[in-house]
Design a protein around this motif. Structure first.
Motif, PDB file in Angstrom:
ATOM      1  N   SER A 192       0.727  -1.123   0.179  1.00 44.42           N
ATOM      2  CA  SER A 192       0.131  -0.149   0.187  1.00 44.42           C
ATOM      3  C   SER A 192       0.603   1.350  -0.273  1.00 44.42           C
ATOM      4  O   SER A 192       0.295   2.205  -0.503  1.00 44.42           O
ATOM      5  N   VAL A 197      -2.220  -0.588  -4.440  1.00 48.16           N
ATOM      6  CA  VAL A 197      -3.661  -0.810  -3.438  1.00 48.16           C
ATOM      7  C   VAL A 197      -4.642  -2.441  -3.552  1.00 48.16           C
ATOM      8  O   VAL A 197      -4.761  -2.686  -2.661  1.00 48.16           O
ATOM      9  N   ASP A 198      -4.618  -2.394  -5.511  1.00 43.70           N
ATOM     10  CA  ASP A 198      -4.968  -4.049  -5.244  1.00 43.70           C
ATOM     11  C   ASP A 198      -4.732  -5.238  -5.071  1.00 43.70           C
ATOM     12  O   ASP A 198      -5.137  -5.575  -4.564  1.00 43.70           O
ATOM     13  N   LEU A 201      -5.403  -4.762  -0.605  1.00 49.63           N
ATOM     14  CA  LEU A 201      -6.191  -5.672  -0.829  1.00 49.63           C
ATOM     15  C   LEU A 201      -6.775  -6.950  -0.805  1.00 49.63           C
ATOM     16  O   LEU A 201      -7.160  -7.931  -0.013  1.00 49.63           O
ATOM     17  N   GLY A 202      -6.056  -7.790  -2.040  1.00 47.44           N
ATOM     18  CA  GLY A 202      -5.274  -9.285  -2.418  1.00 47.44           C
ATOM     19  C   GLY A 202      -5.367  -9.811  -0.678  1.00 47.44           C
ATOM     20  O   GLY A 202      -6.063 -10.855  -0.477  1.00 47.44           O
ATOM     21  N   GLN A 225      -9.927   0.933   2.274  1.00 42.77           N
ATOM     22  CA  GLN A 225     -11.432   0.752   1.416  1.00 42.77           C
ATOM     23  C   GLN A 225     -11.937   2.028   1.775  1.00 42.77           C
ATOM     24  O   GLN A 225     -11.964   2.972   0.963  1.00 42.77           O
ATOM     25  N   ALA A 228      -9.920   4.324  -0.024  1.00 48.66           N
ATOM     26  CA  ALA A 228     -10.443   4.249  -2.208  1.00 48.66           C
ATOM     27  C   ALA A 228     -11.340   5.018  -2.231  1.00 48.66           C
ATOM     28  O   ALA A 228     -12.416   5.061  -3.058  1.00 48.66           O
TER      29      ALA A 228
END
Length: 400
Positions: A192, A197-198, A201-202, A225, A228
């Motif tokens: 992050s 970011v993706d 998140l995973g 979240q 985002a």
């Protein structure tokens, strides 16, 4: 010329006597050598029991010199060197053992394990890592993995730490699911900060599936979240967390308040916060409620509204007064209530009094590790003092 048998009869007894004397001398020498080694060994044990390590080392060195093939003496000597902090000498002893070709497999594994402990005690983590990896598949495998896990966590090599914890988890001796979730959260935090970011998140979703009752994956996931702009998803994440980990609500009360305001679910958040506050009053839950325009108790709100004049409950500092009724000794609540007061008659004395109260209340806002007592204003999942995980209660020092 005739042979005189009388000489033969005379020589046989003489030869027998000489042979017997020679055997006795050899046996006496062997017994003397065998006595010297045990005496030095037992003398070393006596010194060791009396905590005279210097004298014990000298005695064991003497015993090793008398019998250099004795492995146990080498192990005892190496352990003594390590306990005294003479790590280089301990390393030399155990490396000498490993260089011997007549060493059994069990003794070779034992020497390799002792060598790894030498490197760990000396703080040579790279060499300790290499030595511990050689213990894979041996009787010391589990101990080696635990030591490797501590090394990787200490050096913040989270991917390697997670791989080792996965092996320990698969061994079935203990559950490392929560610890592995922490490793994934640490990796997500690094991703992050790099803008991935993706991927972060995973990893956080994977951590939440691995340890659904652990609060950290959901808290970190909700934070991403919110960043985002998905307040609805963040609120739902924290709402589900409040069902499985209600005790940790003070840690994410502020996030819950932000997500509720963004998702237009203020009333639902107020109900969650009030229920938690009724069970365990907390300054963090209180301030989240006040930010949502509510006070700690719905019943008290109704009674206060009936008894007080119009507008009397609109002042946000009233929440601190209610908290003081629950926690009369709360210096933090008193200090924060006083900071919102406006004194017109004696305004000059307000600032120094407020400053003194703030300084007195600051240590009470810390979190304290239950394992080692290390205190910090920041909440740590991994104690920087004792390296323990989840050792901080989710409440501040004043509320313990």
């Amino acid at each position: 010329m005739d042979f005189d048998f009388s000489w033969l009869l005379l020589g046989l007894p003489i030869a027998f006597v000489l042979g017997w004397l020679a055997s006795r001398l050899d046996l006496r020498q062997l017994r003397l050598e065998n006595r010297q080694a045990p005496k030095a060994y037992f003398r070393g044990l006596n010194y060791l029991l009396n905590e005279q390590q210097d004298q014990a080392i000298d005695a064991f060195i003497e015993a090793v010199q008398n019998d250099p093939d004795t492995q146990e003496l080498h192990f005892a000597l190496g352990n003594l060197f390590r306990r005294r902090g003479e790590y280089q000498r301990a390393v030399r002893v155990h490396e000498h053992l490993l260089s011997r070709g007549d060493l059994s497999r069990a003794d070779r594994e034992r020497a390799q394990h002792a060598l790894a402990r030498d490197f760990l005690s000396a703080g040579l983590l790279d060499r300790a890592e290499a030595a511990l990896q050689k213990l894979e598949g041996t009787a010391y495998e589990n101990e080696a993995r635990l030591a490797l896990l501590a090394i990787y966590e200490r050096s913040r090599e989270w991917a390697q730490a997670e791989a080792v914890a996965q092996k320990l988890d698969a061994a079935g001796q203990a559950s490392y699911a929560t610890r592995r979730a922490h490793h994934l959260c640490e990796q997500a935090q690094e991703l992050s900060s790099q803008g991935a970011v993706d991927a972060a998140l995973g990893l956080l979703r994977q951590a939440a599936e691995l340890a659904p009752e652990a609060p950290r994956p959901a808290i970190d996931l909700a934070a991403l979240q919110l960043r985002a702009g998905d307040a609805a998803a963040a609120f739902e994440t924290l709402r589900r967390l409040s069902e499985v980990a209600p005790l940790a609500l003070p840690l994410y009360a502020a996030q819950l308040q932000q997500a509720a305001q963004g998702a237009q679910r203020v009333a639902e958040a107020q109900g969650l916060l009030r229920a938690r506050y009724a069970q365990a009053p907390s300054i963090d839950v209180l301030e989240a409620l006040m930010a949502l325009g509510a006070s700690p108790s719905q019943a008290e709100d109704g009674a206060a509204a009936a008894a007080a004049p119009a507008g009397a409950g609109d002042n946000p500092r009233d929440g601190y007064l209610q908290h003081l009724r629950h926690q009369p000794s709360s210096l933090v609540a008193a200090s924060r209530w006083l900071s919102r007061e406006r004194f017109t008659d004696d305004a000059q004395t307000h600032a120094p009094v407020q400053k003194a109260l703030d300084q007195a209340a600051r240590p009470l806002l810390r979190y304290r590790c239950a394992a080692c007592g290390f205190e910090a204003h920041q909440y740590f999942w991994h104690c920087p003092g004792c390296q323990a995980w989840d050792s901080y209660p989710p409440r501040r020092v004043e509320e313990l």
